[in-house]
Design an enzyme around this catalytic site. Sequence first.
Site, mmCIF file in Angstrom:
data_model
loop_
_atom_site.group_PDB
_atom_site.id
_atom_site.type_symbol
_atom_site.label_atom_id
_atom_site.label_comp_id
_atom_site.label_asym_id
_atom_site.label_seq_id
_atom_site.Cartn_x
_atom_site.Cartn_y
_atom_site.Cartn_z
ATOM 1 N N TRP A 118 0.804 -1.317 0.031
ATOM 2 C CA TRP A 118 -0.038 -0.024 0.144
ATOM 3 C C TRP A 118 0.874 1.437 0.127
ATOM 4 O O TRP A 118 0.453 2.262 -0.627
ATOM 5 C CB TRP A 118 -0.872 -0.016 1.153
ATOM 6 C CG TRP A 118 -2.252 -1.176 1.120
ATOM 7 C CD1 TRP A 118 -2.035 -2.149 2.131
ATOM 8 C CD2 TRP A 118 -2.981 -1.326 0.125
ATOM 9 N NE1 TRP A 118 -3.183 -2.970 1.608
ATOM 10 C CE2 TRP A 118 -3.631 -2.339 0.256
ATOM 11 C CE3 TRP A 118 -3.269 -0.746 -1.231
ATOM 12 C CZ2 TRP A 118 -4.776 -3.027 -0.505
ATOM 13 C CZ3 TRP A 118 -4.258 -1.081 -2.021
ATOM 14 C CH2 TRP A 118 -5.132 -2.241 -1.630
ATOM 15 N N ASP B 260 -1.770 6.842 6.591
ATOM 16 C CA ASP B 260 -2.550 5.960 6.084
ATOM 17 C C ASP B 260 -3.026 4.727 7.266
ATOM 18 O O ASP B 260 -2.073 3.966 7.369
ATOM 19 C CB ASP B 260 -2.029 5.105 4.817
ATOM 20 C CG ASP B 260 -3.330 4.097 4.371
ATOM 21 O OD1 ASP B 260 -4.128 3.846 5.101
ATOM 22 O OD2 ASP B 260 -2.835 3.295 3.316
ATOM 23 N N LYS C 104 -12.304 -1.851 6.655
ATOM 24 C CA LYS C 104 -11.416 -2.586 7.497
ATOM 25 C C LYS C 104 -11.671 -2.638 8.825
ATOM 26 O O LYS C 104 -12.335 -3.520 9.539
ATOM 27 C CB LYS C 104 -9.793 -2.224 7.374
ATOM 28 C CG LYS C 104 -9.470 -2.113 5.921
ATOM 29 C CD LYS C 104 -8.797 -3.367 5.344
ATOM 30 C CE LYS C 104 -8.605 -3.234 3.957
ATOM 31 N NZ LYS C 104 -7.503 -2.162 3.252
HETATM 32 C C1 PLP Z 1 -7.261 -1.825 2.076
HETATM 33 C C2 PLP Z 1 -5.934 -0.669 2.093
HETATM 34 C C3 PLP Z 1 -5.958 0.313 1.213
HETATM 35 C C4 PLP Z 1 -6.767 0.451 -0.117
HETATM 36 O O1 PLP Z 1 -8.147 0.882 0.230
HETATM 37 P P1 PLP Z 1 -9.224 1.103 -0.607
HETATM 38 O O2 PLP Z 1 -10.301 1.465 0.129
HETATM 39 O O3 PLP Z 1 -9.519 -0.304 -1.470
HETATM 40 O O4 PLP Z 1 -8.815 1.899 -1.767
HETATM 41 C C5 PLP Z 1 -4.858 1.316 1.403
HETATM 42 N N1 PLP Z 1 -4.115 1.232 2.415
HETATM 43 C C6 PLP Z 1 -4.245 0.425 3.219
HETATM 44 C C7 PLP Z 1 -3.256 0.183 4.682
HETATM 45 C C8 PLP Z 1 -5.051 -0.824 3.435
HETATM 46 O O5 PLP Z 1 -5.286 -1.768 4.124
#
Ligand code: PLP
Length: 359
Positions: free
Chosen positions: A103, A171, A195
């Site tokens: 990511w 993030d 998540k």
């Molecule tokens: C799942 C995830 C993403 C991507 O998320 P989307 O909502 O599918 O764009 C980005 N960063 C992390 C740490 C993730 O776990």
Amino acid sequence: MKRIYNFSSGPAILPVPVLEEASRGVLEIGRSGMSILEVSHRGPDYEAIHQGARSRLLALLGLSADEYTVLFLGGGATLQFAMVPMNFLGAGRTADYLHTGEWSGRAIAEARRYGTAHVAGSSESEKFACLPASWKLTSGAAYVHVTTNNTIEGTQWKTVPPSGGAPIVLDASSDLLGVERDHSRFDLIYAGAQKNLGPAGVTVVVARKRFLESANTDLPAILSYRSHAAADALLNTPPVFPVYVLGLTLRWLEEEGGVAEMARRNSRKAEAVYAALDEFPSVYDPTVKEPAHRSLMNLTFRLKSPEREGDFLAGAHALGMDGLKGHRSVGGFRASMYNAFPEEGAEALADYLRRFARR
Ligand SMILES: *Cc1c(COP(=O)(O)O)cnc(C)c1O
């Protein structure tokens, strides 16, 4: 309703009381005579949901509404990979990125479209099975970007490293509200809700208002944090239903004891499973060896005998456990245990790991 143990990495498990209330909201919201799916985003029912979720999130993070604002955006965390540099980079500007997995790699690639993304520290040469041992920050960086929990690789920054005074952008898609942090250190936090926070379809952005004042202005309104903030996070139609379920999840979290209680439960769950894995080094190969780097949310491991993988999964399935297959880039297995994942589920997995190892 028979519930399985859902170890999926996202979209992921939600608390049953939230699902029950959301199912009532699909029929009627309050006394409005309308479903949550039918109400106007400018009407009083949604207004209360929207502002309630914003203030509850700040309260759970320990942040003040004078200093921080909350936005509910579409496009997933993936859009934030681009929106952050669009808003804070530009020709001649540099941002520092800690490169800790797939990511962060995608975030770096997007940042490079708008300015210089300097990889200040990386664990790529270790296949991201640990966090970088050191990093070298750029003086005057526009921001330092940290992926707090590496959902795919199974590492987590328990403490976000210091930034040398530069604004910090997180993030936190897979661990926001799952671990305790001093959030007042951070200038912008983004997280796809699916998540640890709620259903897919909404991305949460928590930003320091003063940091947003430094953002670029020459942007389409829909891509500008400032224009979203100026419109009280209602620049256009928000993802009404995901925000509603997010709000219910935040209320559940508050009633359960807030972030401190979630962090205690998540530590217990992770400890139970890591302990079982570490007990049988000839059977299991946890991908992250350093305990301090191990994620509390996504636990990744392989079998020493890969030919037993099919058996392992089938046995787990038979016990009502789903979602354990690892990400295709890492292979093996991944047990994702977010806030709503019950402690009995972690114990059930630990039990199964021991029984499988003794077979
Ligand atoms: C799942 C995830 C993403 C991507 O998320 P989307 O909502 O599918 O764009 C980005 N960063 C992390 C740490 C993730 O776990």
